[in-house]
Scaffold this motif. Structure first.
Motif, PDB file in Angstrom:
ATOM      1  N   LYS A  66      43.227 -33.284  -2.585  1.00 13.80           N
ATOM      2  CA  LYS A  66      44.147 -34.015  -1.115  1.00 13.80           C
ATOM      3  C   LYS A  66      44.100 -35.148  -1.025  1.00 13.80           C
ATOM      4  O   LYS A  66      43.870 -36.252  -1.774  1.00 13.80           O
ATOM      5  N   VAL A  67      45.478 -35.145  -0.842  1.00 13.64           N
ATOM      6  CA  VAL A  67      45.986 -36.562  -0.234  1.00 13.64           C
ATOM      7  C   VAL A  67      46.595 -37.616   0.944  1.00 13.64           C
ATOM      8  O   VAL A  67      46.388 -36.182   1.894  1.00 13.64           O
ATOM      9  N   MET A  68      45.945 -38.413   1.411  1.00 12.07           N
ATOM     10  CA  MET A  68      45.509 -38.877   3.470  1.00 12.07           C
ATOM     11  C   MET A  68      45.956 -39.641   2.899  1.00 12.07           C
ATOM     12  O   MET A  68      45.831 -40.605   2.247  1.00 12.07           O
ATOM     13  N   THR A  69      46.458 -40.754   4.742  1.00 14.90           N
ATOM     14  CA  THR A  69      46.874 -41.924   4.428  1.00 14.90           C
ATOM     15  C   THR A  69      45.789 -41.849   5.928  1.00 14.90           C
ATOM     16  O   THR A  69      45.550 -41.340   6.561  1.00 14.90           O
ATOM     17  N   VAL A  70      45.601 -43.460   5.235  1.00 11.39           N
ATOM     18  CA  VAL A  70      43.769 -43.497   6.076  1.00 11.39           C
ATOM     19  C   VAL A  70      44.568 -45.159   7.432  1.00 11.39           C
ATOM     20  O   VAL A  70      44.610 -46.248   6.370  1.00 11.39           O
ATOM     21  N   THR A  71      44.478 -45.308   7.974  1.00  8.66           N
ATOM     22  CA  THR A  71      44.506 -46.538   8.719  1.00  8.66           C
ATOM     23  C   THR A  71      43.712 -47.218   9.311  1.00  8.66           C
ATOM     24  O   THR A  71      43.284 -46.115  10.361  1.00  8.66           O
ATOM     25  N   CYS A  72      43.098 -48.417   9.796  1.00 13.80           N
ATOM     26  CA  CYS A  72      42.047 -49.070  10.074  1.00 13.80           C
ATOM     27  C   CYS A  72      43.330 -50.431  10.732  1.00 13.80           C
ATOM     28  O   CYS A  72      43.741 -51.105  10.382  1.00 13.80           O
ATOM     29  N   ASP A  73      42.439 -50.783  12.106  1.00 11.45           N
ATOM     30  CA  ASP A  73      43.326 -51.361  12.777  1.00 11.45           C
ATOM     31  C   ASP A  73      41.604 -52.533  13.379  1.00 11.45           C
ATOM     32  O   ASP A  73      41.955 -53.059  14.232  1.00 11.45           O
ATOM     33  N   LEU A  74      40.493 -52.383  12.600  1.00 10.98           N
ATOM     34  CA  LEU A  74      40.301 -53.518  12.553  1.00 10.98           C
ATOM     35  C   LEU A  74      40.401 -54.913  12.454  1.00 10.98           C
ATOM     36  O   LEU A  74      41.007 -55.269  11.120  1.00 10.98           O
ATOM     37  N   ARG A  75      40.522 -55.293  12.611  1.00  7.81           N
ATOM     38  CA  ARG A  75      41.025 -57.306  12.382  1.00  7.81           C
ATOM     39  C   ARG A  75      39.606 -58.346  12.208  1.00  7.81           C
ATOM     40  O   ARG A  75      38.604 -58.168  13.147  1.00  7.81           O
ATOM     41  N   MET A  88      33.317 -51.555   4.458  1.00  4.14           N
ATOM     42  CA  MET A  88      34.109 -53.096   4.364  1.00  4.14           C
ATOM     43  C   MET A  88      34.372 -53.435   5.189  1.00  4.14           C
ATOM     44  O   MET A  88      33.635 -53.593   6.457  1.00  4.14           O
ATOM     45  N   GLY A  89      34.922 -54.633   4.748  1.00  8.90           N
ATOM     46  CA  GLY A  89      35.836 -55.585   6.020  1.00  8.90           C
ATOM     47  C   GLY A  89      36.466 -55.755   5.257  1.00  8.90           C
ATOM     48  O   GLY A  89      37.518 -55.551   4.942  1.00  8.90           O
ATOM     49  N   HIS A  90      37.871 -56.940   6.474  1.00 10.54           N
ATOM     50  CA  HIS A  90      38.884 -56.670   6.555  1.00 10.54           C
ATOM     51  C   HIS A  90      39.256 -58.340   7.326  1.00 10.54           C
ATOM     52  O   HIS A  90      38.654 -59.303   8.208  1.00 10.54           O
ATOM     53  N   PRO A  91      39.221 -58.820   6.136  1.00  9.39           N
ATOM     54  CA  PRO A  91      40.220 -60.251   6.334  1.00  9.39           C
ATOM     55  C   PRO A  91      41.168 -61.165   7.132  1.00  9.39           C
ATOM     56  O   PRO A  91      41.750 -62.131   7.070  1.00  9.39           O
ATOM     57  N   THR A  92      41.997 -60.061   7.395  1.00  8.68           N
ATOM     58  CA  THR A  92      43.295 -60.847   8.319  1.00  8.68           C
ATOM     59  C   THR A  92      43.047 -59.905   9.117  1.00  8.68           C
ATOM     60  O   THR A  92      42.134 -59.306  10.273  1.00  8.68           O
ATOM     61  N   ASP A  93      43.828 -60.366  10.415  1.00 11.01           N
ATOM     62  CA  ASP A  93      44.280 -59.794  11.313  1.00 11.01           C
ATOM     63  C   ASP A  93      45.444 -59.137  11.705  1.00 11.01           C
ATOM     64  O   ASP A  93      46.000 -58.217  12.840  1.00 11.01           O
ATOM     65  N   ASP A  94      45.613 -58.472  10.490  1.00 16.07           N
ATOM     66  CA  ASP A  94      46.916 -57.294  10.080  1.00 16.07           C
ATOM     67  C   ASP A  94      46.420 -55.274  10.213  1.00 16.07           C
ATOM     68  O   ASP A  94      47.555 -54.664  10.633  1.00 16.07           O
ATOM     69  N   GLY A  95      45.256 -55.629  10.224  1.00 13.27           N
ATOM     70  CA  GLY A  95      44.821 -54.403   9.960  1.00 13.27           C
ATOM     71  C   GLY A  95      45.345 -53.698   8.704  1.00 13.27           C
ATOM     72  O   GLY A  95      45.278 -54.481   7.449  1.00 13.27           O
ATOM     73  N   ASP A  96      44.948 -52.415   7.813  1.00 14.81           N
ATOM     74  CA  ASP A  96      45.668 -52.073   6.755  1.00 14.81           C
ATOM     75  C   ASP A  96      45.440 -50.557   7.088  1.00 14.81           C
ATOM     76  O   ASP A  96      45.163 -49.853   7.794  1.00 14.81           O
ATOM     77  N   THR A  97      46.873 -50.381   6.142  1.00 18.04           N
ATOM     78  CA  THR A  97      46.792 -48.747   5.668  1.00 18.04           C
ATOM     79  C   THR A  97      46.664 -48.270   4.058  1.00 18.04           C
ATOM     80  O   THR A  97      47.075 -49.354   3.168  1.00 18.04           O
ATOM     81  N   ALA A  98      45.984 -47.249   3.803  1.00 20.66           N
ATOM     82  CA  ALA A  98      45.669 -46.861   2.250  1.00 20.66           C
ATOM     83  C   ALA A  98      45.905 -45.246   2.120  1.00 20.66           C
ATOM     84  O   ALA A  98      45.889 -44.502   2.830  1.00 20.66           O
ATOM     85  N   VAL A  99      45.903 -45.060   0.445  1.00 18.85           N
ATOM     86  CA  VAL A  99      46.659 -43.354   0.683  1.00 18.85           C
ATOM     87  C   VAL A  99      44.546 -43.412  -0.266  1.00 18.85           C
ATOM     88  O   VAL A  99      44.670 -43.906  -1.012  1.00 18.85           O
TER      89      VAL A  99
END
Length: 280
Positions: A23-32, A82-93
């Protein structure tokens, strides 16, 4: 994976492909710009590959900085945050394989999160997989591409950290890695980067290679190549514009670097992605 506890991140996912095998998914997180938050439990070993942005994975006593052109294996039975060191969010597969497939590919049982060395070939292979899924290609082809990617990830896992590794030095190297990954287009110098972590250029060069296996220059160039692959996959028609935007001296420099890393020109990459030829 299942959630355990903690504040909820602002995230959403999209299914890209599903078969009995993967199963292939993309996950986007907008936590800054935040530290470790929500805790997850891994109920089946899975693999993650960032498409954009960067994040940190915290599991047991380990912290891993993850960005484009890296692969991460999350072993079954582990809890992580998980942590988020920038203000840009991230997207992963995320790649979730049928029971036992990742373990078979690894030929061992992992007890900790493991991350690959930086490798632009992973980013290219990920683009091929997503393009095949987007086109609705035969499921057998997508399965094979997913397994090829898994094989590359398991072969490219970085050695486990040794006890002699200095946590302070690793923290400074990771800060440099984060800066380069967040702004690969900037015109960095060894002096300017070293100054930010209170190192001499000589000491930074030595520590960076010791922790990553490559030079600062090689690392930055590969980050730029990974970003260029994303632009090509998105259909950006101008290699010259991509090169200028990402800090390459000339479009021929980008083309030569792609050929050196992948054995392919931008036109050949577009052909393999099934895009029209429109480089200029």
């Amino acid at each position: 994976m299942t959630e355990a506890a903690g504040p909820r991140a602002v995230s959403w996912s999209e299914l890209r492909f599903a078969s009995p095998l993967v199963k292939v998914m993309t996950v986007t997180c907008d936590l800054r710009r935040s530290g470790p938050s929500l805790t997850y439990y891994v109920d089946r070993t899975w693999v993650g590959l960032p498409l954009s942005g960067l994040f940190t994975v915290h599991a047991r006593d380990d912290e891993h900085l993850v960005h484009q052109a890296l692969g991460v294996v999350f072993p079954q039975g582990l809890e992580y945050r998980m942590g988020h060191p920038t203000d840009d969010g991230d997207t992963a597969v995320t790649l979730g394989f049928d029971t036992g497939i990742v373990e078979e590919a690894l030929s061992t049982t992992l007890e900790r999160v493991r991350v690959t060395r930086l490798d632009v070939r992973l980013r290219y292979a990920l683009g091929l997989l997503l393009a095949a899924a987007r086109r609705g290609d035969d499921a057998l082809l997508v399965d094979v591409l997913a397994l090829d990617l898994l094989r590359s990830i398991t072969a490219g896992l970085a050695p486990e950290r040794q006890c002699s590794t200095s946590p302070a030095a690793r923290a400074k190297v990771d800060r440099v890695r984060a800066l380069l990954a967040e702004r690969p287009e900037d015109h960095w110098t060894l002096q300017s980067v070293a100054r930010l972590v209170d190192y001499s250029p000589f000491h930074l060069a030595r520590q960076f290679r010791a922790h990553t296996g490559v030079s600062v220059h090689r690392y930055l160039t590969d980050l730029r190549v990974a970003a260029a692959l994303g632009r090509i996959e998105a259909g950006d028609p101008s290699v010259a514009t991509i090169a200028a935007d990402l800090g390459f001296s000339h479009h021929s420099h980008l083309t030569a670097t792609l050929r050196g890393r992948l054995g392919l020109t931008p036109r050949a990459i577009r052909d393999r992605l099934g895009q029209p030829r429109r480089d200029h």
